[in-house]
Every structure is written in structure tokens, then in C-alpha cells.
Scaffold this motif. Structure first.
Motif, PDB file in Angstrom:
ATOM      1  N   ARG A  20       0.810  -1.214   0.000  1.00  0.00           N
ATOM      2  CA  ARG A  20       0.000   0.000   0.000  1.00  0.00           C
ATOM      3  C   ARG A  20       0.849   1.272   0.000  1.00  0.00           C
ATOM      4  NH1 ARG A  20      -3.218  -3.227  -1.131  1.00  0.00           N
ATOM      5  NH2 ARG A  20      -5.282  -3.629  -0.220  1.00  0.00           N
ATOM      6  N   LEU A  21       2.144   1.138  -0.129  1.00  0.00           N
ATOM      7  CA  LEU A  21       3.020   2.298   0.018  1.00  0.00           C
ATOM      8  C   LEU A  21       2.808   3.343  -1.073  1.00  0.00           C
ATOM      9  CD1 LEU A  21       6.388   0.649   1.116  1.00  0.00           C
ATOM     10  CD2 LEU A  21       4.737   1.887   2.528  1.00  0.00           C
ATOM     11  N   GLY A  22       2.362   2.929  -2.254  1.00  0.00           N
ATOM     12  CA  GLY A  22       2.142   3.867  -3.343  1.00  0.00           C
ATOM     13  C   GLY A  22       0.761   4.485  -3.353  1.00  0.00           C
ATOM     14  N   HIS A  23      -0.100   4.100  -2.398  1.00  0.00           N
ATOM     15  CA  HIS A  23      -1.464   4.605  -2.345  1.00  0.00           C
ATOM     16  C   HIS A  23      -1.526   5.919  -1.557  1.00  0.00           C
ATOM     17  CE1 HIS A  23      -2.125   0.511  -3.581  1.00  0.00           C
ATOM     18  NE2 HIS A  23      -3.441   0.674  -3.654  1.00  0.00           N
ATOM     19  N   ARG A  24      -2.436   6.791  -1.958  1.00  0.00           N
ATOM     20  CA  ARG A  24      -2.698   8.011  -1.202  1.00  0.00           C
ATOM     21  C   ARG A  24      -3.733   7.723  -0.109  1.00  0.00           C
ATOM     22  NH1 ARG A  24      -0.951   9.971  -6.074  1.00  0.00           N
ATOM     23  NH2 ARG A  24       0.501  11.734  -5.866  1.00  0.00           N
ATOM     24  N   PRO A  25      -3.821   8.583   0.916  1.00  0.00           N
ATOM     25  CA  PRO A  25      -4.750   8.322   2.028  1.00  0.00           C
ATOM     26  C   PRO A  25      -6.177   8.024   1.592  1.00  0.00           C
ATOM     27  CG  PRO A  25      -3.257  10.077   2.613  1.00  0.00           C
ATOM     28  CD  PRO A  25      -2.963   9.761   1.177  1.00  0.00           C
ATOM     29  N   SER A  26      -6.671   8.715   0.561  1.00  0.00           N
ATOM     30  CA  SER A  26      -8.046   8.496   0.112  1.00  0.00           C
ATOM     31  C   SER A  26      -8.272   7.093  -0.432  1.00  0.00           C
ATOM     32  CB  SER A  26      -8.422   9.531  -0.962  1.00  0.00           C
ATOM     33  OG  SER A  26      -7.585   9.390  -2.108  1.00  0.00           O
ATOM     34  N   GLN A  27      -7.178   6.392  -0.756  1.00  0.00           N
ATOM     35  CA  GLN A  27      -7.261   5.039  -1.284  1.00  0.00           C
ATOM     36  C   GLN A  27      -7.075   3.983  -0.191  1.00  0.00           C
ATOM     37  OE1 GLN A  27      -4.036   5.973  -4.126  1.00  0.00           O
ATOM     38  NE2 GLN A  27      -5.457   5.364  -5.757  1.00  0.00           N
ATOM     39  N   LEU A  28      -6.976   4.422   1.044  1.00  0.00           N
ATOM     40  CA  LEU A  28      -6.737   3.521   2.167  1.00  0.00           C
ATOM     41  C   LEU A  28      -7.933   3.532   3.113  1.00  0.00           C
ATOM     42  CD1 LEU A  28      -3.067   4.592   3.037  1.00  0.00           C
ATOM     43  CD2 LEU A  28      -3.772   2.622   1.649  1.00  0.00           C
ATOM     44  N   SER A  29      -8.143   2.419   3.806  1.00  0.00           N
ATOM     45  CA  SER A  29      -9.168   2.373   4.847  1.00  0.00           C
ATOM     46  C   SER A  29      -8.695   3.160   6.067  1.00  0.00           C
ATOM     47  CB  SER A  29      -9.434   0.920   5.248  1.00  0.00           C
ATOM     48  OG  SER A  29      -8.302   0.380   5.926  1.00  0.00           O
ATOM     49  N   GLY A  30      -9.633   3.395   7.001  1.00  0.00           N
ATOM     50  CA  GLY A  30      -9.257   4.107   8.219  1.00  0.00           C
ATOM     51  C   GLY A  30      -8.168   3.383   8.986  1.00  0.00           C
ATOM     52  N   GLY A  31      -8.298   2.066   9.093  1.00  0.00           N
ATOM     53  CA  GLY A  31      -7.282   1.291   9.801  1.00  0.00           C
ATOM     54  C   GLY A  31      -5.925   1.367   9.130  1.00  0.00           C
ATOM     55  N   GLN A  32      -5.914   1.331   7.788  1.00  0.00           N
ATOM     56  CA  GLN A  32      -4.650   1.445   7.066  1.00  0.00           C
ATOM     57  C   GLN A  32      -4.039   2.825   7.242  1.00  0.00           C
ATOM     58  OE1 GLN A  32      -6.187   0.347   3.226  1.00  0.00           O
ATOM     59  NE2 GLN A  32      -5.512  -1.779   3.412  1.00  0.00           N
ATOM     60  N   GLN A  33      -4.880   3.864   7.231  1.00  0.00           N
ATOM     61  CA  GLN A  33      -4.357   5.214   7.436  1.00  0.00           C
ATOM     62  C   GLN A  33      -3.730   5.354   8.823  1.00  0.00           C
ATOM     63  OE1 GLN A  33      -6.684   8.674   5.962  1.00  0.00           O
ATOM     64  NE2 GLN A  33      -8.203   7.161   5.318  1.00  0.00           N
ATOM     65  N   GLN A  34      -4.367   4.762   9.848  1.00  0.00           N
ATOM     66  CA  GLN A  34      -3.803   4.871  11.182  1.00  0.00           C
ATOM     67  C   GLN A  34      -2.515   4.054  11.301  1.00  0.00           C
ATOM     68  OE1 GLN A  34      -3.490   6.956  13.301  1.00  0.00           O
ATOM     69  NE2 GLN A  34      -5.095   6.773  14.867  1.00  0.00           N
ATOM     70  N   ARG A  35      -2.410   2.953  10.554  1.00  0.00           N
ATOM     71  CA  ARG A  35      -1.156   2.197  10.559  1.00  0.00           C
ATOM     72  C   ARG A  35      -0.043   2.985   9.866  1.00  0.00           C
ATOM     73  NH1 ARG A  35      -2.086  -3.060   7.901  1.00  0.00           N
ATOM     74  NH2 ARG A  35      -4.277  -2.591   7.552  1.00  0.00           N
ATOM     75  N   VAL A  36      -0.403   3.757   8.845  1.00  0.00           N
ATOM     76  CA  VAL A  36       0.573   4.670   8.247  1.00  0.00           C
ATOM     77  C   VAL A  36       1.039   5.684   9.293  1.00  0.00           C
ATOM     78  CG1 VAL A  36       0.905   6.512   6.543  1.00  0.00           C
ATOM     79  CG2 VAL A  36      -0.305   4.423   5.896  1.00  0.00           C
ATOM     80  N   ALA A  37       0.089   6.225  10.060  1.00  0.00           N
ATOM     81  CA  ALA A  37       0.436   7.193  11.110  1.00  0.00           C
ATOM     82  C   ALA A  37       1.334   6.557  12.166  1.00  0.00           C
ATOM     83  CB  ALA A  37      -0.831   7.750  11.747  1.00  0.00           C
ATOM     84  N   CYS A  38       1.066   5.304  12.511  1.00  0.00           N
ATOM     85  CA  CYS A  38       1.911   4.596  13.487  1.00  0.00           C
ATOM     86  C   CYS A  38       3.316   4.403  12.935  1.00  0.00           C
ATOM     87  CB  CYS A  38       1.300   3.244  13.838  1.00  0.00           C
ATOM     88  SG  CYS A  38      -0.193   3.317  14.850  1.00  0.00           S
ATOM     89  N   ALA A  39       3.405   4.002  11.662  1.00  0.00           N
ATOM     90  CA  ALA A  39       4.725   3.819  11.049  1.00  0.00           C
ATOM     91  C   ALA A  39       5.484   5.141  11.004  1.00  0.00           C
ATOM     92  CB  ALA A  39       4.563   3.253   9.638  1.00  0.00           C
ATOM     93  N   ARG A  40       4.785   6.228  10.706  1.00  0.00           N
ATOM     94  CA  ARG A  40       5.413   7.559  10.688  1.00  0.00           C
ATOM     95  C   ARG A  40       5.956   7.917  12.066  1.00  0.00           C
ATOM     96  NH1 ARG A  40       1.261  12.118   9.320  1.00  0.00           N
ATOM     97  NH2 ARG A  40       0.506  11.398  11.343  1.00  0.00           N
ATOM     98  N   ALA A  41       5.214   7.559  13.117  1.00  0.00           N
ATOM     99  CA  ALA A  41       5.656   7.871  14.482  1.00  0.00           C
ATOM    100  C   ALA A  41       6.892   7.077  14.869  1.00  0.00           C
ATOM    101  CB  ALA A  41       4.527   7.593  15.469  1.00  0.00           C
ATOM    102  N   LEU A  42       7.047   5.879  14.306  1.00  0.00           N
ATOM    103  CA  LEU A  42       8.136   4.988  14.724  1.00  0.00           C
ATOM    104  C   LEU A  42       9.375   5.058  13.844  1.00  0.00           C
ATOM    105  CD1 LEU A  42       6.211   1.725  15.686  1.00  0.00           C
ATOM    106  CD2 LEU A  42       7.441   3.239  17.222  1.00  0.00           C
ATOM    107  N   VAL A  43       9.246   5.571  12.615  1.00  0.00           N
ATOM    108  CA  VAL A  43      10.337   5.430  11.657  1.00  0.00           C
ATOM    109  C   VAL A  43      11.605   6.160  12.095  1.00  0.00           C
ATOM    110  CG1 VAL A  43       9.749   7.421  10.192  1.00  0.00           C
ATOM    111  CG2 VAL A  43      10.792   5.359   9.175  1.00  0.00           C
ATOM    112  N   SER A  44      11.452   7.213  12.908  1.00  0.00           N
ATOM    113  CA  SER A  44      12.627   7.950  13.384  1.00  0.00           C
ATOM    114  C   SER A  44      13.208   7.362  14.667  1.00  0.00           C
ATOM    115  CB  SER A  44      12.282   9.424  13.613  1.00  0.00           C
ATOM    116  OG  SER A  44      11.270   9.547  14.612  1.00  0.00           O
ATOM    117  N   ARG A  45      12.639   6.234  15.130  1.00  0.00           N
ATOM    118  CA  ARG A  45      13.075   5.559  16.351  1.00  0.00           C
ATOM    119  C   ARG A  45      13.079   6.517  17.547  1.00  0.00           C
ATOM    120  NH1 ARG A  45      17.503   0.989  14.708  1.00  0.00           N
ATOM    121  NH2 ARG A  45      16.474   0.043  16.496  1.00  0.00           N
ATOM    122  N   PRO A  46      11.921   7.103  17.870  1.00  0.00           N
ATOM    123  CA  PRO A  46      11.856   8.085  18.956  1.00  0.00           C
ATOM    124  C   PRO A  46      12.011   7.441  20.322  1.00  0.00           C
ATOM    125  CG  PRO A  46       9.655   7.539  18.223  1.00  0.00           C
ATOM    126  CD  PRO A  46      10.596   6.842  17.283  1.00  0.00           C
TER     127      PRO A  46
END
Length: 267
Positions: free
Chosen positions: A150-176
Motif C-alpha cells: 500500500r506504500l504507493g497509495h494516497r490516504p483516500s485510497q486507504l481504509s481508516g485502519g490502514q491510514q492509522q497504521r501509516v500514522a503509526c509507522a510515521r511515528a516509529l520510523v525515526s526511532r523516537p
């Protein structure tokens, strides 16, 4: 506190540190008759590599506490620390750097940029900071949230759960140092919410991530290692190894306590 050992990308780490803490933290809004005391001398330590939930009746101060811990808001009195860094002594540039480099955020609203792909949204904080992702860690995060196709999809092409998983990945990718999650399942159906909570739980268990989550949902809180309960801006109790049933019973009691407090005229 017993030490925990975890392995990420082939590197083993043992940690017993405190990820964030508040020392005699007070937060007051307004003045005079309109004054609201949101936090009343809060003292709390949030353990590294643990999943902590913050709960309480409406108006108890739980979101205020999280925002102050994350450097999104300031306290009127007291101290806030992320690791050994005193957040309350930082200026605007220091706070910006702290939030960018050491803190991750997941909110009820997914806060994805609609013109960017899922991958571009995940990598946005690093792009803003002029940093490149660690390839092994990036692959680990994407595999864990199951977004590889799903990496090439825009938010409008994703379900709510997929969008929140994108948000989770964004929060973790910098290893905070800490990920703060404010009602992360509030806009999701039960199945999608369980997927997101399972991902957060696994990030603690498998990668040693630190998660601090505000929630009103006993089921969501049951994923945590520890639940902290607030009433009228004060920590009144906590629970280790929570279950949804035990948390629900505790919240019923806290609602009664908060109601009695308001009836007695306490601010």
C-alpha cells in the motif's frame, strides 16, 4: 524495576530507564472564576520499553498530562523530562528539535497529507529533518504494520485502519524515545482498532519501544502494561497487567468519585 532485553535489527539492548516523567506538574487555564486547574502537582514516571495507558473521567486532565509530557503544552509549575532532558527548560527551537527527533505522535485524526503517498507520509518527519531512514529499521516497521503493498497509495485510497497504521509507522520510523498516542482508535471500527493496538503492543514487546496512550476505552487499555488513573488533575491509582473488566470497574468508581468531588464544589 527489572531489566528488559530486546533485539532489533540484530542489535540486543537491555534497558531499565525512565523514558519520561513529571515532577510536581501543575497546569492552570484562565484566572479568577474562569480558572480551571487541569493538573494538580502530578508526579509520575513512565518506564522505558513499556506500554502505559492514561485514563480518567472526562475533564480529569489525561490529555493535558500527555500534551505536557510530549512538549506540546507547557506546565505552569514543576518539571517535565524526556529521558534526562528537562523539557521545561527548553526554548522554542529546543522543543521543536525534541519533538522532531525524540518524540513520535499518533492522534485520533490520522493527520496524513492527502497529496502524498503512504510511503511519503511515513518518511515525512525524516524528510523535514533532512535525514534518511535506516533501511533495516524502515523495512522492519513497514513489515510490522503490513503496508508493503500500500506504500504507493494516497490516504483516500486507504481504509481508516490502514491510514492509522501509516500514522503509526510515521511515528516509529525515526526511532523516537517515546511515542505518545492520543485516542488512536477513536475513529476506527473494532477490528481496525484491534490491529492498531496490536501493532503498538508488538512494538513494545519486540522492539523495546515506549508507548504512552490516552484512551477512554477499557478494551484499548487492556493492551497496556500499566494503566494510570486521573481524577481532577491528580493521579489517584494505577493498575498493572490490566484487563478490560478490571479497568471498567475502576472507571465506574472514578466516575462516582469525580461526580462527588464536583458536587462538593471542588475546582
Amino acid at each position: 524495576m527489572s531489566a528488559r532485553t530486546f533485539t532489533v535489527c540484530g542489535m540486543t539492548t537491555t534497558t531499565t530507564d525512565i523514558a519520561a516523567r513529571a515532577v510536581d506538574a501543575w497546569k492552570v487555564y484562565g484566572s479568577g472564576e474562569a480558572q480551571v486547574i487541569a493538573l494538580r502537582g502530578v508526579n509520575v514516571e513512565l518506564e522505558r520499553s513499556r506500554f502505559t495507558a492514561i485514563m480518567g473521567p472526562s475533564g480529569s486532565g489525561k490529555s493535558t498530562l500527555m500534551h505536557c509530557l510530549a512538549g506540546l503544552d507547557t506546565v505552569n509549575r514543576g518539571q517535565i523530562f524526556i529521558g534526562d532532558t528537562e523539557v521545561t527548560r527548553l526554548g522554542d527551537s529546543g522543543l521543536t528539535k525534541l519533538r522532531r527527533d525524540r518524540v513520535g505522535f499518533v492522534f485520533q485524526q490520522f493527520n496524513l497529507l492527502p497529496t502524498l503517498t503512504a510511503e511519503e507520509n511515513v518518511l515525512l518527519p525524516l524528510s523535514i529533518a533532512g535525514r534518511k531512514p535506516d533501511p533495516d529499521w524502515y523495512k522492519t516497521v513497514i513489515d510490522t504494520v503490513n503496508l508493503g503493498d500500500r506504500l504507493g497509495h494516497r490516504p483516500s485510497q486507504l481504509s481508516g485502519g490502514q491510514q492509522q497504521r501509516v500514522a503509526c509507522a510515521r511515528a516509529l520510523v525515526s526511532r523516537p524515545d517515546v511515542v505518545f498516542a492520543d485516542e488512536p482508535t477513536g475513529n476506527l471500527d473494532s477490528r481496525s482498532g484491534a490491529e492498531v493496538l496490536g501493532f503498538l503492543r508488538n512494538s513494545v514487546r519486540d522492539f523495546g519501544q515506549t508507548i504512552v496512550m490516552v484512551t477512554h476505552d477499557p478494551g484499548a487499555a487492556s493492551y497496556a502494561d500499566r494503566v494510570i488513573f486521573l481524577v481532577d488533575g491528580q493521579i489517584v491509582d494505577e493498575m498493572r497487567e490490566p484487563t478490560a473488566e478490571l479497568v471498567l470497574e475502576k472507571l465506574k468508581h472514578l466516575d462516582v468519585t469525580a461526580g462527588a468531588s464536583r458536587c462538593c464544589g471542588r475546582a
